[in-house]
Design an enzyme around this catalytic site. Structure first.
Site, mmCIF file in Angstrom:
data_model
loop_
_atom_site.group_PDB
_atom_site.id
_atom_site.type_symbol
_atom_site.label_atom_id
_atom_site.label_comp_id
_atom_site.label_asym_id
_atom_site.label_seq_id
_atom_site.Cartn_x
_atom_site.Cartn_y
_atom_site.Cartn_z
ATOM 1 N N ASP A 58 -4.448 12.202 14.479
ATOM 2 C CA ASP A 58 -3.002 11.542 14.379
ATOM 3 C C ASP A 58 -3.618 9.833 14.363
ATOM 4 O OD1 ASP A 58 -0.478 10.107 14.358
ATOM 5 O OD2 ASP A 58 0.327 11.611 15.736
ATOM 6 N N SER A 139 0.117 0.917 -1.750
ATOM 7 C CA SER A 139 1.119 1.633 -2.581
ATOM 8 C C SER A 139 1.599 0.309 -3.514
ATOM 9 C CB SER A 139 2.275 2.256 -2.118
ATOM 10 O OG SER A 139 3.181 2.521 -3.132
ATOM 11 N N TYR A 152 8.761 2.146 4.219
ATOM 12 C CA TYR A 152 7.740 2.324 3.174
ATOM 13 C C TYR A 152 7.094 0.995 2.828
ATOM 14 C CZ TYR A 152 4.441 4.740 0.166
ATOM 15 O OH TYR A 152 3.613 5.219 -0.501
ATOM 16 N N LYS A 156 3.488 -0.840 3.535
ATOM 17 C CA LYS A 156 2.488 -0.641 2.429
ATOM 18 C C LYS A 156 2.284 -2.473 2.115
ATOM 19 C CE LYS A 156 1.669 3.659 1.817
ATOM 20 N NZ LYS A 156 0.633 4.214 2.368
#
Length: 273
Positions: A58, A139, A152, A156
């Site tokens: 993890d 991303s 998100y 990123k």
């Protein structure tokens, strides 16, 4: 020159998608590959495809990444020559103020801290060896900043900034850094993540209809890593966004805001992991 060929590689999130594609391609290029994933079963499936090694990890937990680094050193007999910090999760569908700190912590723990842990833990040995490098998977969301994707986007964007900083600090040392910024890729990130309501359906449809294959992304990224490229922006839509935001940043943001107001609002409860 550090190369993706004959690499001693560690790939996180190697149990599926882009991570699995990186592992398979690195093995095809003559490398030894450690496949790390939060799911040992998925890691073992990938490792079995390439006669590699499987480790449960993890990446949000620093101690587990430290154990992964120790396993790599014992397995390879030296530091890895390539670390692919790929593990990540999808999240979206809610505006800032309605997201909740549990989702923020979950997303940033994997998408940001997972990469930080991978860089902080592996870099000293790689730098001491004077060769090797990192591929950090970010991303296009990191610079596109689309509405309803704040956790998100933030994670990123930070990975892009971290990669740029490392590239500057490591210039001239023989250690390379590449950051991958794709848009849609045919993976399970929408299904496995926490993308809610209409955003979930939209993401799944776009990945199926317009997404690149993970193999295409992995091959392109490794080839550009070999050529010393810092940024890999593989798709045309990402390239267009990259340029638009730099040419007319205020106009770009206003247009995004308009699109966000026209988008359907969330109608379903949060999906599970």
């Amino acid at each position: 020159m550090t190369s993706s060929y004959n690499a001693r590689a560690v790939v996180t999130g190697a149990g599926s998608g882009i991570g699995r594609a990186f592992a398979i391609e690195l093995a095809a290029r003559g490398g030894e590959v450690i496949c790390a994933d939060i799911s040992l079963t998925r890691a073992q499936e990938t490792a079995a495809m390439i006669d590699g090694y499987a480790v449960a990890c993890d990446v949000a937990i620093r101690e587990q990444v430290e154990e992964l680094a120790l396993f790599a050193e014992l397995t390879f007999g030296s530091a890895p020559t390539l670390v692919v910090n790929n593990a990540g999760v999808g999240i979206g569908g809610k505006p800032v103020g309605d997201i909740g700190f549990e989702d923020w912590n979950w997303a940033l723990g994997i998408n940001l801290w997972g990469v930080v842990h991978g860089c902080e833990v592996f870099l000293p040995a790689i730098e001491a060896a004077g060769e090797g490098g990192f591929i950090n998977v970010a991303s296009a969301a990191g610079f596109a900043a689309a509405p309803f994707m704040a956790p998100y986007n933030v994670g990123k964007a930070a990975v892009i900034s971290l990669s740029e900083t490392m590239a500057a600090e490591l210039s001239g040392t023989g250690v390379k850094v590449t950051v991958l910024c794709p848009t849609f890729v045919k993976t399970n990130v929408a299904l496995d993540g926490r993308i809610t309501g209409a955003a979930s359906t939209l993401a799944e449809n776009l990945m199926r209809s317009t997404g690149f294959t993970p193999r295409k992304i992995a091959v392109d990224t490794l080839n550009k890593y070999d050529r010393g490229r810092l940024y890999v922006v593989p798709q045309l839509d990402a390239k267009i966004i990259w340029r638009l935001k730099r040419i007319a940043p205020a106009l770009y943001t206003r247009a995004l805001g308009l699109l966000g107001r026209l988008a359907p609002q969330e109608t379903t409860e949060k999906a599970g992991v």
